[in-house]
Design an enzyme around this catalytic site. Structure first.
Site, mmCIF file in Angstrom:
data_model
loop_
_atom_site.group_PDB
_atom_site.id
_atom_site.type_symbol
_atom_site.label_atom_id
_atom_site.label_comp_id
_atom_site.label_asym_id
_atom_site.label_seq_id
_atom_site.Cartn_x
_atom_site.Cartn_y
_atom_site.Cartn_z
ATOM 1 N N HIS A 1 12.959 -2.140 -1.070
ATOM 2 C CA HIS A 1 12.117 -1.670 -2.169
ATOM 3 C C HIS A 1 12.856 -0.543 -2.904
ATOM 4 O O HIS A 1 13.568 0.259 -2.279
ATOM 5 C CB HIS A 1 10.772 -1.171 -1.631
ATOM 6 C CG HIS A 1 9.797 -0.880 -2.724
ATOM 7 N ND1 HIS A 1 9.837 0.294 -3.438
ATOM 8 C CD2 HIS A 1 8.802 -1.616 -3.261
ATOM 9 C CE1 HIS A 1 8.881 0.264 -4.362
ATOM 10 N NE2 HIS A 1 8.250 -0.890 -4.273
ATOM 11 N N GLY B 1 1.404 -2.775 -6.329
ATOM 12 C CA GLY B 1 1.326 -1.454 -5.697
ATOM 13 C C GLY B 1 -0.026 -0.813 -5.950
ATOM 14 O O GLY B 1 -1.032 -1.156 -5.316
ATOM 15 N N GLY B 2 -0.076 0.084 -6.922
ATOM 16 C CA GLY B 2 -1.277 0.884 -7.201
ATOM 17 C C GLY B 2 -2.580 0.104 -7.275
ATOM 18 O O GLY B 2 -3.600 0.529 -6.724
ATOM 19 N N GLU C 1 11.689 -6.269 -9.176
ATOM 20 C CA GLU C 1 10.908 -5.048 -9.408
ATOM 21 C C GLU C 1 11.783 -4.025 -10.121
ATOM 22 O O GLU C 1 12.426 -3.197 -9.462
ATOM 23 C CB GLU C 1 10.473 -4.452 -8.063
ATOM 24 C CG GLU C 1 9.381 -5.193 -7.375
ATOM 25 C CD GLU C 1 8.417 -4.232 -6.698
ATOM 26 O OE1 GLU C 1 7.217 -4.464 -6.777
ATOM 27 O OE2 GLU C 1 8.850 -3.230 -6.120
ATOM 28 N N GLY D 1 4.961 1.542 -11.360
ATOM 29 C CA GLY D 1 4.023 2.645 -11.605
ATOM 30 C C GLY D 1 3.971 3.119 -13.047
ATOM 31 O O GLY D 1 3.288 4.103 -13.346
ATOM 32 N N TRP E 1 0.819 -1.226 0.000
ATOM 33 C CA TRP E 1 0.000 0.000 0.000
ATOM 34 C C TRP E 1 0.846 1.267 0.000
ATOM 35 O O TRP E 1 0.321 2.374 -0.146
ATOM 36 C CB TRP E 1 -0.943 0.009 1.217
ATOM 37 C CG TRP E 1 -2.073 -0.974 1.145
ATOM 38 C CD1 TRP E 1 -2.323 -1.890 0.148
ATOM 39 C CD2 TRP E 1 -3.113 -1.145 2.111
ATOM 40 N NE1 TRP E 1 -3.448 -2.611 0.451
ATOM 41 C CE2 TRP E 1 -3.956 -2.182 1.645
ATOM 42 C CE3 TRP E 1 -3.422 -0.546 3.338
ATOM 43 C CZ2 TRP E 1 -5.093 -2.618 2.364
ATOM 44 C CZ3 TRP E 1 -4.538 -0.975 4.052
ATOM 45 C CH2 TRP E 1 -5.367 -1.998 3.557
HETATM 46 P P1 PGA Z 1 2.991 -0.645 -8.957
HETATM 47 O O1 PGA Z 1 4.051 -0.722 -7.742
HETATM 48 O O2 PGA Z 1 2.226 -1.947 -8.960
HETATM 49 O O3 PGA Z 1 2.151 0.535 -8.635
HETATM 50 O O4 PGA Z 1 3.787 -0.484 -10.216
HETATM 51 C C1 PGA Z 1 4.696 -1.913 -7.416
HETATM 52 C C2 PGA Z 1 5.631 -1.718 -6.262
HETATM 53 O O5 PGA Z 1 6.324 -0.679 -6.208
HETATM 54 O O6 PGA Z 1 5.733 -2.573 -5.364
#
Ligand code: PGA
Length: 235
Positions: free
Chosen positions: A96, A218-219, A162, A168, A9
């Site tokens: 992260h 994430g989003g 990642e 994002g 989140w």
């Molecule tokens: P995202 O972020 O799904 O919004 O691209 C993933 C994350 O940073 O863990």
């Protein structure tokens, strides 16, 4: 095998929206969902206690987005792995890309955090990934190998690939992810997740990839409608 679906989140959602989202997930996830996937939600620290109460009795696990590299003591503003474990947290995202970027987190610090997390029974979800420039100069493999060598213990952890250019913005291709998974698993035989623009329309592609063990979202984890769609795409 069950796929691991982790929601990050980040620093989003008001207290009330976070609690509502947690409650909706606890209410709507079915036995069928749990049969196919293991779900971990990582809210911000402040919501852990209330969300722990909401998740008790459900099969949703609680994760944190970070922990201190120190066990205890005079470290103003930090939260220890032991304190997280006291709140029923069972895993922690470490390294992260946003923390590496905005908080100057190095591989060395991540390794320290990982040791403390394991000591107190938290499963480390260690993030690795290359940035735009490293990708365009074909350094991805070199960067990942260095990160794995410097941050990871022998076993007892999960790796999340990642790439910074994906978070994002746009997802990596299935071919890219599959290649990276094989590379990672040759170095460390641990579960590997992919994160970076995972959305309801593409989640199925990732969750069907044989050598990928799950996703970090994430989003799209901030609304129950999109996150539930992602969970439902696990076959
Ligand atoms: P995202 O972020 O799904 O919004 O691209 C993933 C994350 O940073 O863990």
């Amino acid at each position: 095998m069950k796929k691991l679906i982790v929601a990050n989140w980040k620093m989003n959602l008001s207290r009330q929206n976070g609690l509502n989202l947690a409650q909706e997930l606890a209410d709507k996830l079915t036995a069928e969902n749990y049969k196919k996937s293991q779900i971990i939600i990582c809210p911000n620290f402040l919501y852990l206690a209330e969300i722990q109460a909401i998740f008790s009795g459900s099969k949703i696990a609680l994760g944190a987005q970070n922990c201190s590299a120190f066990e205890k003591g005079s470290y103003t503003g930090q939260i220890s792995a032991k304190q997280l474990a006291d709140f029923g947290v069972s895993s922690v995202i470490l390294g992260h890309a946003e923390r590496r970027n905005y908080c100057c987190e190095t591989n060395k610090i991540i390794k320290e955090k990982e040791k403390i997390a394991q000591k107190f029974g938290l499963l480390p979800i260690i993030c690795i990934g290359e940035n735009d420039e490293e990708k365009s100069s074909n350094k991805t493999e070199k960067v990942l190998k260095k990160q794995i060598k410097e941050c990871c213990p022998e076993n007892g952890f999960v790796l999340a690939y990642e790439p910074l250019w994906a978070i994002g913005k746009k997802s990596a291709s299935i071919l890219e992810i599959s290649k990276i998974c094989s590379l990672i698993k040759k170095i460390k035989n641990v579960p590997v997740l992919y994160g970076g623009f995972v959305k309801p329309h593409n989640a199925n592609d990732f969750l069907n990839l044989e050598n990928l063990d799950g996703i970090l979202v994430g989003g799209a984890s901030l609304k129950s409608s999109s996150f539930l769609k992602i969970i439902e795409s696990a076959e």
